[in-house]
Design a protein around this motif. Sequence first.
Motif, PDB file in Angstrom:
ATOM      1  N   ASP A   9      41.931  44.483  43.097  1.00 16.77           N
ATOM      2  CA  ASP A   9      41.192  45.713  42.853  1.00 16.77           C
ATOM      3  C   ASP A   9      41.239  46.058  41.368  1.00 16.77           C
ATOM      4  OD1 ASP A   9      40.704  45.881  45.510  1.00 16.77           O
ATOM      5  OD2 ASP A   9      42.177  47.460  45.918  1.00 16.77           O
ATOM      6  N   TYR A  10      40.123  46.566  40.853  1.00 18.68           N
ATOM      7  CA  TYR A  10      40.052  47.010  39.460  1.00 18.68           C
ATOM      8  C   TYR A  10      39.854  48.511  39.503  1.00 18.68           C
ATOM      9  CZ  TYR A  10      38.720  47.204  34.560  1.00 18.68           C
ATOM     10  OH  TYR A  10      38.669  47.487  33.224  1.00 18.68           O
ATOM     11  N   ARG A  13      36.985  50.832  37.258  1.00 20.34           N
ATOM     12  CA  ARG A  13      35.549  50.831  37.516  1.00 20.34           C
ATOM     13  C   ARG A  13      35.194  51.008  38.986  1.00 20.34           C
ATOM     14  NH1 ARG A  13      32.863  51.296  32.675  1.00 20.34           N
ATOM     15  NH2 ARG A  13      33.890  49.974  31.181  1.00 20.34           N
ATOM     16  N   ALA A  15      35.792  48.919  41.361  1.00 23.10           N
ATOM     17  CA  ALA A  15      35.495  47.640  41.997  1.00 23.10           C
ATOM     18  C   ALA A  15      36.675  47.238  42.871  1.00 23.10           C
ATOM     19  CB  ALA A  15      35.230  46.573  40.947  1.00 23.10           C
ATOM     20  N   GLN A  19      34.889  41.505  45.329  1.00 23.44           N
ATOM     21  CA  GLN A  19      33.544  41.964  44.996  1.00 23.44           C
ATOM     22  C   GLN A  19      33.036  41.150  43.823  1.00 23.44           C
ATOM     23  OE1 GLN A  19      33.418  46.092  44.023  1.00 23.44           O
ATOM     24  NE2 GLN A  19      31.233  46.096  43.559  1.00 23.44           N
ATOM     25  N   VAL A  21      31.301  40.760  40.391  1.00 22.92           N
ATOM     26  CA  VAL A  21      31.051  41.626  39.230  1.00 22.92           C
ATOM     27  C   VAL A  21      30.560  40.785  38.063  1.00 22.92           C
ATOM     28  CG1 VAL A  21      32.729  43.401  39.866  1.00 22.92           C
ATOM     29  CG2 VAL A  21      33.454  41.472  38.498  1.00 22.92           C
TER      30      VAL A  21
END
Length: 118
Positions: A9-10, A13, A15, A19, A21
């Motif tokens: 997980d980021y 942002r 995200a 996912q 990106v």
Amino acid sequence: DEKVDLPQDYVGRGAVRDQRVGVRLHEIGPRLSLELVKVQEGVCDGAVLFHAERTKTEEEAAEDAARRQARIDAKDARRKAQEQNVARKRAAKDEKAARRKRRRAGAGEGEGDGDGDG
């Protein structure tokens, strides 16, 4: 733009993991190629152990070593002289303080004996 799958997980942002990106890459400067030029004993004042551009004969190396040793000996002599000067000045200062103390002690006995003869 490149597309990559996030390994985790980021948070910044929003995200989430796995996912897809977009990633933009920017060049930040030229690549450097470094080569060893000089190896020196100590920091900025020791013997040169290796130099890429200059080679010395044994006589030149011996002269440099003698010059370096003379510089070290002179520094030690200056330090010893400075320590002697400091000790001499400290002794003179202590002598002067002792004389002043004796003089004050002697003057204090003669003036204020307190018999009131006046």
